[in-house]
Design a protein around this motif. Sequence first.
Motif, PDB file in Angstrom:
ATOM      1  N   ILE A 194     -53.493  -5.939   6.978  1.00 26.41           N
ATOM      2  CA  ILE A 194     -54.876  -5.966   6.490  1.00 26.41           C
ATOM      3  C   ILE A 194     -55.395  -4.539   6.417  1.00 26.41           C
ATOM      4  CG2 ILE A 194     -57.233  -6.704   6.995  1.00 26.41           C
ATOM      5  CD1 ILE A 194     -56.117  -9.211   8.259  1.00 26.41           C
ATOM      6  N   TYR A 195     -55.948  -4.196   5.245  1.00 28.56           N
ATOM      7  CA  TYR A 195     -56.411  -2.823   5.013  1.00 28.56           C
ATOM      8  C   TYR A 195     -57.931  -2.735   5.101  1.00 28.56           C
ATOM      9  CZ  TYR A 195     -57.294   1.636   2.677  1.00 28.56           C
ATOM     10  OH  TYR A 195     -57.726   2.904   2.377  1.00 28.56           O
ATOM     11  N   ASP A 196     -58.411  -1.755   5.866  1.00 30.80           N
ATOM     12  CA  ASP A 196     -59.833  -1.455   5.978  1.00 30.80           C
ATOM     13  C   ASP A 196     -60.097  -0.132   5.259  1.00 30.80           C
ATOM     14  OD1 ASP A 196     -62.422  -0.769   6.626  1.00 30.80           O
ATOM     15  OD2 ASP A 196     -62.241  -1.287   8.735  1.00 30.80           O
ATOM     16  N   PRO A 197     -60.771  -0.159   4.089  1.00 30.90           N
ATOM     17  CA  PRO A 197     -60.981   1.078   3.331  1.00 30.90           C
ATOM     18  C   PRO A 197     -61.918   2.065   4.014  1.00 30.90           C
ATOM     19  CG  PRO A 197     -62.207  -0.732   2.330  1.00 30.90           C
ATOM     20  CD  PRO A 197     -61.358  -1.336   3.407  1.00 30.90           C
ATOM     21  N   ASN A 198     -62.729   1.593   4.942  1.00 28.59           N
ATOM     22  CA  ASN A 198     -63.636   2.499   5.634  1.00 28.59           C
ATOM     23  C   ASN A 198     -62.894   3.459   6.564  1.00 28.59           C
ATOM     24  OD1 ASN A 198     -66.433   1.562   4.833  1.00 28.59           O
ATOM     25  ND2 ASN A 198     -65.539  -0.359   5.525  1.00 28.59           N
ATOM     26  N   HIS A 199     -61.770   2.980   7.119  1.00 28.38           N
ATOM     27  CA  HIS A 199     -61.000   3.812   8.036  1.00 28.38           C
ATOM     28  C   HIS A 199     -59.640   4.191   7.464  1.00 28.38           C
ATOM     29  CE1 HIS A 199     -63.792   1.409  10.632  1.00 28.38           C
ATOM     30  NE2 HIS A 199     -64.019   2.608  11.126  1.00 28.38           N
ATOM     31  N   ASP A 200     -59.371   3.761   6.228  1.00 28.46           N
ATOM     32  CA  ASP A 200     -58.072   4.004   5.603  1.00 28.46           C
ATOM     33  C   ASP A 200     -56.947   3.641   6.561  1.00 28.46           C
ATOM     34  OD1 ASP A 200     -56.257   4.781   3.646  1.00 28.46           O
ATOM     35  OD2 ASP A 200     -56.169   6.846   4.382  1.00 28.46           O
ATOM     36  N   SER A 201     -57.033   2.416   7.102  1.00 25.65           N
ATOM     37  CA  SER A 201     -56.057   2.004   8.117  1.00 25.65           C
ATOM     38  C   SER A 201     -55.560   0.590   7.846  1.00 25.65           C
ATOM     39  CB  SER A 201     -56.688   2.062   9.514  1.00 25.65           C
ATOM     40  OG  SER A 201     -57.792   1.184   9.603  1.00 25.65           O
ATOM     41  N   TRP A 202     -54.316   0.334   8.285  1.00 25.54           N
ATOM     42  CA  TRP A 202     -53.697  -0.982   8.163  1.00 25.54           C
ATOM     43  C   TRP A 202     -53.555  -1.607   9.541  1.00 25.54           C
ATOM     44  CZ3 TRP A 202     -52.721  -3.226   3.523  1.00 25.54           C
ATOM     45  CH2 TRP A 202     -52.681  -2.401   2.394  1.00 25.54           C
ATOM     46  N   GLU A 203     -53.863  -2.886   9.641  1.00 29.02           N
ATOM     47  CA  GLU A 203     -53.691  -3.631  10.887  1.00 29.02           C
ATOM     48  C   GLU A 203     -52.549  -4.628  10.715  1.00 29.02           C
ATOM     49  OE1 GLU A 203     -56.227  -6.608  13.865  1.00 29.02           O
ATOM     50  OE2 GLU A 203     -57.143  -5.812  12.037  1.00 29.02           O
ATOM     51  N   LEU A 204     -51.591  -4.590  11.625  1.00 30.43           N
ATOM     52  CA  LEU A 204     -50.463  -5.520  11.578  1.00 30.43           C
ATOM     53  C   LEU A 204     -50.849  -6.853  12.213  1.00 30.43           C
ATOM     54  CD1 LEU A 204     -47.411  -3.271  12.536  1.00 30.43           C
ATOM     55  CD2 LEU A 204     -48.067  -4.099  10.272  1.00 30.43           C
ATOM     56  N   CYS A 205     -50.458  -7.954  11.549  1.00 28.66           N
ATOM     57  CA  CYS A 205     -50.770  -9.301  12.017  1.00 28.66           C
ATOM     58  C   CYS A 205     -49.505 -10.157  11.928  1.00 28.66           C
ATOM     59  CB  CYS A 205     -51.885  -9.915  11.162  1.00 28.66           C
ATOM     60  SG  CYS A 205     -53.424  -8.969  11.138  1.00 28.66           S
ATOM     61  N   PRO A 206     -49.514 -11.350  12.521  1.00 28.28           N
ATOM     62  CA  PRO A 206     -48.318 -12.203  12.499  1.00 28.28           C
ATOM     63  C   PRO A 206     -47.813 -12.479  11.083  1.00 28.28           C
ATOM     64  CG  PRO A 206     -49.916 -13.058  14.059  1.00 28.28           C
ATOM     65  CD  PRO A 206     -50.609 -11.952  13.325  1.00 28.28           C
ATOM     66  N   ALA A 207     -46.487 -12.514  10.956  1.00 30.31           N
ATOM     67  CA  ALA A 207     -45.848 -12.723   9.659  1.00 30.31           C
ATOM     68  C   ALA A 207     -46.029 -14.159   9.182  1.00 30.31           C
ATOM     69  CB  ALA A 207     -44.362 -12.385   9.750  1.00 30.31           C
ATOM     70  N   LEU A 208     -45.783 -14.355   7.903  1.00 29.26           N
ATOM     71  CA  LEU A 208     -45.781 -15.677   7.292  1.00 29.26           C
ATOM     72  C   LEU A 208     -44.811 -16.576   8.063  1.00 29.26           C
ATOM     73  CD1 LEU A 208     -46.987 -17.005   4.669  1.00 29.26           C
ATOM     74  CD2 LEU A 208     -44.878 -16.343   3.520  1.00 29.26           C
ATOM     75  N   PRO A 209     -45.193 -17.841   8.327  1.00 28.77           N
ATOM     76  CA  PRO A 209     -44.311 -18.733   9.095  1.00 28.77           C
ATOM     77  C   PRO A 209     -42.902 -18.815   8.495  1.00 28.77           C
ATOM     78  CG  PRO A 209     -46.473 -19.727   8.870  1.00 28.77           C
ATOM     79  CD  PRO A 209     -46.489 -18.484   8.019  1.00 28.77           C
ATOM     80  N   ALA A 210     -41.923 -19.080   9.367  1.00 31.11           N
ATOM     81  CA  ALA A 210     -40.513 -19.063   8.977  1.00 31.11           C
ATOM     82  C   ALA A 210     -40.171 -20.111   7.927  1.00 31.11           C
ATOM     83  CB  ALA A 210     -39.637 -19.270  10.210  1.00 31.11           C
ATOM     84  N   ASP A 211     -40.994 -21.148   7.789  1.00 30.65           N
ATOM     85  CA  ASP A 211     -40.741 -22.185   6.782  1.00 30.65           C
ATOM     86  C   ASP A 211     -40.701 -21.609   5.378  1.00 30.65           C
ATOM     87  OD1 ASP A 211     -42.311 -23.180   9.175  1.00 30.65           O
ATOM     88  OD2 ASP A 211     -41.621 -25.100   8.364  1.00 30.65           O
ATOM     89  N   PHE A 212     -41.377 -20.476   5.154  1.00 26.70           N
ATOM     90  CA  PHE A 212     -41.453 -19.870   3.828  1.00 26.70           C
ATOM     91  C   PHE A 212     -40.337 -18.838   3.603  1.00 26.70           C
ATOM     92  CE2 PHE A 212     -45.782 -21.215   4.827  1.00 26.70           C
ATOM     93  CZ  PHE A 212     -46.167 -21.857   3.656  1.00 26.70           C
ATOM     94  N   ARG A 213     -39.379 -18.755   4.520  1.00 28.55           N
ATOM     95  CA  ARG A 213     -38.365 -17.704   4.461  1.00 28.55           C
ATOM     96  C   ARG A 213     -37.605 -17.697   3.139  1.00 28.55           C
ATOM     97  NH1 ARG A 213     -35.597 -15.124   8.682  1.00 28.55           N
ATOM     98  NH2 ARG A 213     -36.448 -16.647  10.136  1.00 28.55           N
ATOM     99  N   SER A 214     -37.286 -18.876   2.593  1.00 27.75           N
ATOM    100  CA  SER A 214     -36.468 -18.942   1.380  1.00 27.75           C
ATOM    101  C   SER A 214     -37.211 -18.499   0.128  1.00 27.75           C
ATOM    102  CB  SER A 214     -35.937 -20.366   1.173  1.00 27.75           C
ATOM    103  OG  SER A 214     -37.023 -21.270   1.018  1.00 27.75           O
ATOM    104  N   GLY A 215     -38.519 -18.383   0.223  1.00 25.30           N
ATOM    105  CA  GLY A 215     -39.296 -17.917  -0.926  1.00 25.30           C
ATOM    106  C   GLY A 215     -40.607 -17.349  -0.449  1.00 25.30           C
ATOM    107  N   ASN A 216     -40.630 -16.032  -0.190  1.00 24.66           N
ATOM    108  CA  ASN A 216     -41.830 -15.438   0.421  1.00 24.66           C
ATOM    109  C   ASN A 216     -42.486 -14.397  -0.468  1.00 24.66           C
ATOM    110  OD1 ASN A 216     -39.957 -13.409   0.608  1.00 24.66           O
ATOM    111  ND2 ASN A 216     -39.875 -13.380   2.848  1.00 24.66           N
ATOM    112  N   SER A 217     -42.257 -14.461  -1.802  1.00 27.90           N
ATOM    113  CA  SER A 217     -42.882 -13.516  -2.706  1.00 27.90           C
ATOM    114  C   SER A 217     -43.847 -14.248  -3.639  1.00 27.90           C
ATOM    115  CB  SER A 217     -41.829 -12.775  -3.536  1.00 27.90           C
ATOM    116  OG  SER A 217     -41.349 -13.594  -4.579  1.00 27.90           O
TER     117      SER A 217
END
Length: 386
Positions: A176-199
Amino acid sequence: MSDHNPKEPNINTLSIDLTELILSYLPIPSLLRASSVCKLWHSLISSPTFTSPFLSHPWFFLLGLHNTSSRNNQSFAFDPLSNTWFRLPHLDDSSSSSFLGSNGFFFTTTPKFSYTPVLKYTWRLTSPLKYSRINPLLGVFHDGSSGGYGFKFIVVGGVRFIGGLVDIEDRLAVEIYDPNHDSWELCPALPADFRSGNSSQSLSSALFKGKFYVFGIYSCFVSSFDLENHVWSEVQTLRPPGVIFSFLISCNDMLVLAGMCNAPRGPSFNLWKIDERTMEFSEIAIMPQSLLYSLVDSEEDDKFASLKCVGKGNLIYVFNEEYHKKYPACLCEITADSGKCSWRRVPQLPSPVNKFHKVISFCSTVSLTRIFRGQEDVGVAQAMYD
């Protein structure tokens, strides 16, 4: 001496408030023309405080990319109220291999992440993503804590290159990008059920009531990411009977599933209203057969496979991303009060239309302030009329 007859009405005698009210009922293309009539009208229309009911109607944006020559790229915007396509200024992709669009912005995700408003091409580089990727899902959401800019970006899924090869197994963290601080926050990845098609080629997304929904176009898996608490919901399956592929769309106060079906009566394109609490569905519309077949080549066996769908507000657009008919489209308008759905054909794109290797599409409301700022920088208003 004026030639005006004092006994006849004259708009110049109206109060500023009444003049502004009358102007607010003009569609956006007419407003742009009216803004050049006189200094007063330009001042009223270009003011950040100017409001119009037509500004809430989302436009359909279509960006076509050519894989060998960026000079063949083209950008278009469709205004549903004037039923008119506009050709946007040329967008150069020579510096990027991955373009995306979402809710008023164009983005590049590789080799660097950057963004620009769709009607004012002023690219801004951000600090680098922790995980550079191509074809992610991307959303723009408003956050009360995001200060001056008032928005943040969320990047979900996608694929990345390792040693020149695509790593399709890596579940990339949400960022998640905050333009006020020009920073990215890392968060939990997409659930593993979507592994075969995650784009974004196999997933669709929808922002709804503080959540970012991810839906498998073919798998029909669905999960939502809570934008405040940064957690994913349990993965569920959302598959109405006969569905071949479908797209999840946020429309005003409801989630809508739009998809292609193999029904007993033959192929059909259906809309379902989704209860976000239970994921139960109820059918609300079926595209007229004549309209459906006008979007495809009836001689092809897999003629419906290239249909795509986007939407926002009370409008849902269905279009063919193949060149054979110059990317034909139709729209469905959902009446807020009654829920009635009405379908109609979208006019053809203005000629000439190039053949594209990738088509990017999304819906967005249009900001008059952004249009006028863009007019100063890149002549957007003029380009829209050319």
